[in-house]
Design an enzyme around this catalytic site. Structure first.
Site, mmCIF file in Angstrom:
data_model
loop_
_atom_site.group_PDB
_atom_site.id
_atom_site.type_symbol
_atom_site.label_atom_id
_atom_site.label_comp_id
_atom_site.label_asym_id
_atom_site.label_seq_id
_atom_site.Cartn_x
_atom_site.Cartn_y
_atom_site.Cartn_z
ATOM 1 N N LYS A 124 -22.579 16.815 42.481
ATOM 2 C CA LYS A 124 -23.164 17.886 41.666
ATOM 3 C C LYS A 124 -22.635 17.857 40.236
ATOM 4 O O LYS A 124 -23.057 18.647 39.403
ATOM 5 C CB LYS A 124 -22.869 19.242 42.301
ATOM 6 C CG LYS A 124 -23.653 19.488 43.566
ATOM 7 C CD LYS A 124 -23.542 20.949 43.936
ATOM 8 C CE LYS A 124 -24.005 21.201 45.343
ATOM 9 N NZ LYS A 124 -23.665 22.578 45.770
ATOM 10 N N LYS A 125 -21.701 16.960 39.951
ATOM 11 C CA LYS A 125 -21.287 16.759 38.557
ATOM 12 C C LYS A 125 -22.536 16.425 37.727
ATOM 13 O O LYS A 125 -22.690 16.890 36.614
ATOM 14 C CB LYS A 125 -20.254 15.633 38.521
ATOM 15 C CG LYS A 125 -20.228 14.805 37.284
ATOM 16 C CD LYS A 125 -19.188 15.268 36.337
ATOM 17 C CE LYS A 125 -18.966 14.332 35.169
ATOM 18 N NZ LYS A 125 -20.013 13.374 34.910
ATOM 19 N N GLN A 141 -29.504 15.541 38.058
ATOM 20 C CA GLN A 141 -29.837 14.344 38.834
ATOM 21 C C GLN A 141 -29.924 14.664 40.324
ATOM 22 O O GLN A 141 -30.864 14.264 41.016
ATOM 23 C CB GLN A 141 -28.764 13.292 38.573
ATOM 24 C CG GLN A 141 -28.785 12.105 39.499
ATOM 25 C CD GLN A 141 -27.771 11.050 39.065
ATOM 26 O OE1 GLN A 141 -27.943 10.431 38.030
ATOM 27 N NE2 GLN A 141 -26.720 10.858 39.832
ATOM 28 N N TYR A 163 -16.863 1.491 38.587
ATOM 29 C CA TYR A 163 -15.662 2.005 37.925
ATOM 30 C C TYR A 163 -15.243 3.291 38.654
ATOM 31 O O TYR A 163 -15.149 4.369 38.094
ATOM 32 C CB TYR A 163 -15.908 2.259 36.432
ATOM 33 C CG TYR A 163 -14.632 2.151 35.622
ATOM 34 C CD1 TYR A 163 -14.005 0.912 35.462
ATOM 35 C CD2 TYR A 163 -14.029 3.261 35.057
ATOM 36 C CE1 TYR A 163 -12.823 0.795 34.748
ATOM 37 C CE2 TYR A 163 -12.834 3.159 34.342
ATOM 38 C CZ TYR A 163 -12.248 1.915 34.198
ATOM 39 O OH TYR A 163 -11.071 1.801 33.490
ATOM 40 N N HIS A 166 -16.141 9.661 43.015
ATOM 41 C CA HIS A 166 -16.956 8.776 43.856
ATOM 42 C C HIS A 166 -16.395 8.717 45.282
ATOM 43 O O HIS A 166 -17.139 8.721 46.260
ATOM 44 C CB HIS A 166 -16.951 7.344 43.303
ATOM 45 C CG HIS A 166 -17.546 7.197 41.928
ATOM 46 N ND1 HIS A 166 -16.798 6.888 40.818
ATOM 47 C CD2 HIS A 166 -18.823 7.300 41.488
ATOM 48 C CE1 HIS A 166 -17.580 6.791 39.762
ATOM 49 N NE2 HIS A 166 -18.817 7.049 40.127
ATOM 50 N N HIS A 219 -13.820 6.365 40.760
ATOM 51 C CA HIS A 219 -12.698 7.303 40.648
ATOM 52 C C HIS A 219 -12.756 8.249 41.857
ATOM 53 O O HIS A 219 -13.629 8.112 42.734
ATOM 54 C CB HIS A 219 -12.765 8.064 39.320
ATOM 55 C CG HIS A 219 -14.105 8.686 39.035
ATOM 56 N ND1 HIS A 219 -14.628 9.701 39.793
ATOM 57 C CD2 HIS A 219 -15.045 8.406 38.080
ATOM 58 C CE1 HIS A 219 -15.809 10.054 39.320
ATOM 59 N NE2 HIS A 219 -16.102 9.266 38.287
ATOM 60 N N SER A 269 -15.006 11.349 35.369
ATOM 61 C CA SER A 269 -16.187 10.568 34.978
ATOM 62 C C SER A 269 -15.711 9.180 34.587
ATOM 63 O O SER A 269 -14.634 9.030 33.990
ATOM 64 C CB SER A 269 -16.867 11.233 33.771
ATOM 65 O OG SER A 269 -17.729 10.306 33.131
ATOM 66 N N SER A 270 -16.506 8.174 34.905
ATOM 67 C CA SER A 270 -16.133 6.803 34.523
ATOM 68 C C SER A 270 -15.965 6.713 33.013
ATOM 69 O O SER A 270 -15.150 5.951 32.501
ATOM 70 C CB SER A 270 -17.211 5.821 34.978
ATOM 71 O OG SER A 270 -17.421 5.952 36.361
ATOM 72 N N ARG A 271 -16.735 7.520 32.278
ATOM 73 C CA ARG A 271 -16.691 7.443 30.812
ATOM 74 C C ARG A 271 -15.418 8.058 30.215
ATOM 75 O O ARG A 271 -15.137 7.842 29.042
ATOM 76 C CB ARG A 271 -17.913 8.144 30.205
ATOM 77 C CG ARG A 271 -19.209 7.381 30.426
ATOM 78 C CD ARG A 271 -20.376 8.075 29.743
ATOM 79 N NE ARG A 271 -21.563 7.256 29.711
ATOM 80 C CZ ARG A 271 -22.627 7.419 30.522
ATOM 81 N NH1 ARG A 271 -22.625 8.359 31.439
ATOM 82 N NH2 ARG A 271 -23.676 6.624 30.412
HETATM 83 P P1 AMP Z 1 -22.053 7.340 38.526
HETATM 84 O O1 AMP Z 1 -21.281 6.162 38.976
HETATM 85 O O2 AMP Z 1 -21.454 8.039 37.360
HETATM 86 O O3 AMP Z 1 -23.527 7.064 38.397
HETATM 87 O O4 AMP Z 1 -21.941 8.403 39.701
HETATM 88 C C1 AMP Z 1 -22.273 8.058 41.016
HETATM 89 C C2 AMP Z 1 -22.260 9.317 41.843
HETATM 90 O O5 AMP Z 1 -20.968 9.901 41.792
HETATM 91 C C3 AMP Z 1 -23.246 10.384 41.349
HETATM 92 O O6 AMP Z 1 -23.855 11.011 42.486
HETATM 93 C C4 AMP Z 1 -22.352 11.335 40.605
HETATM 94 O O7 AMP Z 1 -22.848 12.653 40.556
HETATM 95 C C5 AMP Z 1 -21.084 11.272 41.447
HETATM 96 N N1 AMP Z 1 -19.929 11.706 40.653
HETATM 97 C C6 AMP Z 1 -19.496 11.193 39.489
HETATM 98 N N2 AMP Z 1 -18.426 11.891 39.037
HETATM 99 C C7 AMP Z 1 -18.198 12.867 39.940
HETATM 100 C C8 AMP Z 1 -17.242 13.914 40.047
HETATM 101 N N3 AMP Z 1 -16.304 14.119 39.132
HETATM 102 N N4 AMP Z 1 -17.308 14.735 41.119
HETATM 103 C C9 AMP Z 1 -18.267 14.564 42.063
HETATM 104 N N5 AMP Z 1 -19.191 13.593 42.031
HETATM 105 C C10 AMP Z 1 -19.161 12.750 40.983
#
Ligand code: AMP
Length: 312
Positions: free
Chosen positions: A177-178, A182, A36, A41, A38, A214-216
């Site tokens: 770093k969001k 982790q 998902y 990513h 954005h 955020s995907s959420r």
């Molecule tokens: P996720 O798909 O939410 O598991 O995120 C995958 C990667 O994208 C992780 O390393 C997250 O920290 C990074 N990520 C998600 N949202 C953001 C954001 N707004 N800014 C920077 N990195 C992000």
């Protein structure tokens, strides 16, 4: 020029692809995601392209990091949309594992399997003794912040990332770093277990109004989305207060707590911690990071701000 994108679903095919490319002298950078996609990513992908000649984006909603009752079954996905975005960026390979965990019933562990529809770790472990049972724990760093309310979360994250590293064997991997805890925890795991991969951390990408992408966010109502802006606003206010000499972490944390609560959010935590160890600090001794998690309606959001010493 748009090129074709290769979707690899099988672990061995992924490993063979990687080894072949590396033998040809290519450098590989992995960007692990749950899809998902954005702009946050996509910024990681852009960073990956600077480091390596080949970028692998993995898309996998990892059941091992969702406890029973969390949002595994409602986590948003749009695979075709994700592929289009990655094609536009010139990514040539996407890893979408269908068989990441061995489970006692021998079923794949991908989203959509009936027996994990409620999203749970228990279906991986099973009762027969033949399920997945090897876990990575980054013992101290997994405990504070998100670890308090999500006690199995980082065990699931560290384990899936280790599995991805073992399969893709990347030279680099990019994390946002969001998800501050982790990102730091993966660096620690790589250091402690001698993974031959360099971790690159990327800054938070925000919407024009300041909300961290955020995907959420798609699950926020317009009203909740407005309320959620209290998080980034109060983080910036803390930054200003620190610049103006405030050193009490108690006072600073309280200001965020009040602002988010007054806006309608339900606080999970507000904490100022050391950037490396993630342990709580009592007074500001830069650099530190202020981390927040809060619920708006049924959506749990996280955000943070690094507070650095001024460079003169
Ligand atoms: P996720 O798909 O939410 O598991 O995120 C995958 C990667 O994208 C992780 O390393 C997250 O920290 C990074 N990520 C998600 N949202 C953001 C954001 N707004 N800014 C920077 N990195 C992000």
């Amino acid at each position: 020029m748009e090129q074709d994108i290769e979707v690899i679903r099988d672990k061995n095919s992924m490993r063979n692809w990687s080894r072949t490319k590396r033998a040809q002298g290519e450098k590989i950078c992995l960007v692990p995601t749950m899809g998902y996609l954005h702009r946050g990513h996509l910024a990681l992908v852009e960073e990956a392209k600077k480091r390596a000649t080949r970028v692998v984006v993995s898309i996998y909603i990892n059941p091992a990091q969702f406890a029973v009752g969390e949002d595994f079954s409602t986590y948003p996905s749009n695979f075709e949309g994700d592929l289009d975005k990655l094609k536009d960026l010139g990514v040539d390979t996407v890893f979408v594992p269908s068989d990441l965990y061995v489970r006692e019933d021998n079923a794949g562990a991908g989203k959509g399997q009936d027996n994990i529809a409620s999203g749970c770790i228990s279906c991986l472990e099973g009762k027969s003794g033949n399920g997945h049972e090897t876990w990575i724990r980054v013992e101290k760093m997994e405990k504070p912040l998100c670890g308090k309310s999500r006690p199995i979360f980082f065990r699931g994250v560290a384990t899936v990332v280790a599995k991805l590293f073992n399969i893709v064997e990347p030279d680099f991997a990019v994390f946002g770093k969001k998800d501050y805890q982790q990102c730091r925890l993966i660096c620690r795991m790589v250091r402690d277990l001698d993974f031959a991969v360099e971790i690159v951390g990327c800054g938070i990408v925000r919407d024009s109004d300041g909300l961290a992408l955020s995907s959420r966010n798609v699950h926020l109502s317009p009203k909740e989305r407005q309320e959620a802006l209290s998080i980034c606003r109060s983080l910036n206010q803390v930054k200003d207060a620190v610049c103006n000499g405030q050193i009490s972490t108690g006072i600073l944390q309280h200001s965020v707590l009040e602002a988010v609560r007054n806006a309608g959010g339900k606080i999970d935590y507000v904490e100022i911690v050391d950037q490396e160890t993630l342990q709580h600090v009592d007074r500001i001794d830069l650099p530190v990071v202020l981390c927040v998690a809060a619920w708006f309606g049924g959506v749990r959001l996280i955000d943070n701000i690094e507070l650095q010493a001024p460079t003169s």
